[in-house]
Scaffold this motif. Structure first.
Motif, mmCIF file in Angstrom:
data_model
loop_
_atom_site.group_PDB
_atom_site.id
_atom_site.type_symbol
_atom_site.label_atom_id
_atom_site.label_comp_id
_atom_site.label_asym_id
_atom_site.label_seq_id
_atom_site.Cartn_x
_atom_site.Cartn_y
_atom_site.Cartn_z
ATOM 1 N N MET A 18 0.814 -1.207 0.031
ATOM 2 C CA MET A 18 0.160 -0.109 0.063
ATOM 3 C C MET A 18 0.940 1.366 0.096
ATOM 4 O O MET A 18 1.831 1.294 0.674
ATOM 5 N N TYR A 125 -2.959 -3.612 -9.997
ATOM 6 C CA TYR A 125 -2.763 -2.239 -9.446
ATOM 7 C C TYR A 125 -3.894 -1.420 -9.393
ATOM 8 O O TYR A 125 -4.707 -1.217 -10.282
ATOM 9 N N VAL A 126 -4.150 -1.017 -8.144
ATOM 10 C CA VAL A 126 -5.439 -0.199 -7.927
ATOM 11 C C VAL A 126 -4.991 1.279 -7.612
ATOM 12 O O VAL A 126 -4.392 1.538 -6.289
ATOM 13 N N ASP A 127 -5.066 2.295 -8.319
ATOM 14 C CA ASP A 127 -4.653 3.572 -7.992
ATOM 15 C C ASP A 127 -5.867 4.392 -7.530
ATOM 16 O O ASP A 127 -7.091 4.078 -7.648
ATOM 17 N N VAL A 129 -6.971 3.699 -4.229
ATOM 18 C CA VAL A 129 -7.548 2.627 -3.713
ATOM 19 C C VAL A 129 -8.679 3.063 -2.564
ATOM 20 O O VAL A 129 -9.619 2.469 -2.365
ATOM 21 N N VAL A 137 -13.721 -3.502 -2.715
ATOM 22 C CA VAL A 137 -12.637 -3.978 -2.006
ATOM 23 C C VAL A 137 -12.581 -5.161 -1.427
ATOM 24 O O VAL A 137 -11.663 -6.105 -1.338
ATOM 25 N N GLY A 168 -1.647 -1.000 -4.115
ATOM 26 C CA GLY A 168 -2.680 0.061 -4.202
ATOM 27 C C GLY A 168 -1.713 1.327 -3.685
ATOM 28 O O GLY A 168 -0.911 1.294 -3.131
ATOM 29 N N SER A 169 -2.543 2.363 -4.249
ATOM 30 C CA SER A 169 -1.700 3.657 -4.053
ATOM 31 C C SER A 169 -2.972 4.753 -3.794
ATOM 32 O O SER A 169 -4.105 4.550 -4.471
#
Length: 326
Positions: A18, A125-127, A129, A137, A168-169
């Protein structure tokens, strides 16, 4: 941030990263640049789930059935997949859909794979998040934890392997993540804006150089890139032989216990990350220094939040580490 990403590529079982930080600090750029460093894997040809011909845990049901019948499976080498999850994605797009009409009329399980199928044995990859819908989620976390995705519609159920590194970011200003969600990420990296004027100028110049001639810019770093690729490949093959002394494992658990970390994920992830770091450095034995490098990123997001506490949780972890390991 870069180290957390590399360690997860070496040992995907660390459980993802994360990345939280200010706007414009290169979080997405760094994650997407990881694609060029990813090693190749062997997959079953024309299989939508990137099934591993050697590992039954990462195989689709059809591939496993063929293997049990003794059929020869054609295989190909391919780059590890990196799948972007858009914020507006629907649950069907993520999990996949079942064509009920086809299933009822033709009697076959007509499954249209989603992003979780594509991400098997790769990276998801979830920008942003922290802006993702809660139910999506939960779906992601269930798949990441169990390694399988199950789609059920009108009494028809289909399961397929879905083992991926979840990255995630997000920007903390846009909202915090639920604690149980944070706990599922193996590591947590915090990124701040660079304050040193000289360094800022260097970043601006590098960016301008890339915009002017992207190919020439990439060629400048080609040798370093190839060296890092080799390092990752040898670390992945060395990982299984890396050892960590019982005494060090006890001290890791003592740090977790004294920091009141809930559950045992913190202990497990710290052990795994320290081994991956030792493998990256070309060693077969974990040292206390390896643990010191990874432990803040493994535990900082697992500490209970005290609203009156102004110290960064990473600093608290380091202080406790120094106390226990002194």
């Amino acid at each position: 941030m870069k180290l957390c990403l590399l360690l997860n590529v070496i040992d995907p079982k660390i459980g993802g990263v994360m990345i939280m930080g200010d706007r414009g600090t290169g979080k997405s750029t760094t994650v997407r640049s990881l694609v060029d460093l990813l090693p190749e894997i062997t997959v079953v040809a024309a299989d939508p789930f990137n099934s591993d011909p050697e590992d039954p845990e990462s195989m689709g049901v059809e591939v496993r059935e063929k293997l049990l019948k003794g059929e020869q499976l054609p295989t190909i080498k391919t780059k590890i997949n990196m799948v972007d999850l858009p914020l507006g994605a629907t649950e069907d797009r993520v999990c996949g859909t079942i064509d009920i009409e086809k299933a009822l009329t033709e009697g076959v399980k007509a499954f249209e794979p989603g992003l979780l199928a594509k991400a098997n044995r790769g990276i998801l990859y979830v920008d942003e998040v922290n802006l993702l819908d809660d139910h999506l989620v939960d779906v992601l976390l269930d798949s990441a934890a169990s390694g399988w995705n199950t789609v059920e519609r009108e009494g028809i159920s289909i399961s397929h392997p879905s083992r991926f590194i979840l990255i995630g970011s997000g920007n903390p200003e846009e909202g915090e993540l639920r604690p149980q969600l944070l706990d599922r990420f193996g590591m947590h990296a915090q990124v701040g804006t660079v304050r040193d004027a000289e360094l800022r100028v260097k970043i601006v110049e590098e960016r301008a150089r890339f915009d002017k001639n992207p190919k020439e810019f990439r060629d400048t770093y080609k040798a370093d890139q190839e060296k890092l690729q080799e390092q990752i490949s040898s670390a992945r093959s060395r990982l299984s032989s890396v050892q960590i002394d019982h005494e060090l494992r006890v001290k890791i658990s003592k740090v977790c216990a004294e920091l009141n970390v809930d559950g045992l994920r913190g202990d497990i992830v710290t052990n795994r990350a320290a081994k991956a770091l030792a493998a990256l450095k070309g060693r077969d034995q974990v040292t206390a220094e390896d643990i010191a490098v990874v432990i803040p990123n493994c535990l900082r997001h697992r500490l209970r939040k005290d609203p009156l506490e102004s110290i960064d949780s990473g600093v608290l972890v380091i202080e406790k580490f120094s106390e226990v390991f002194s």
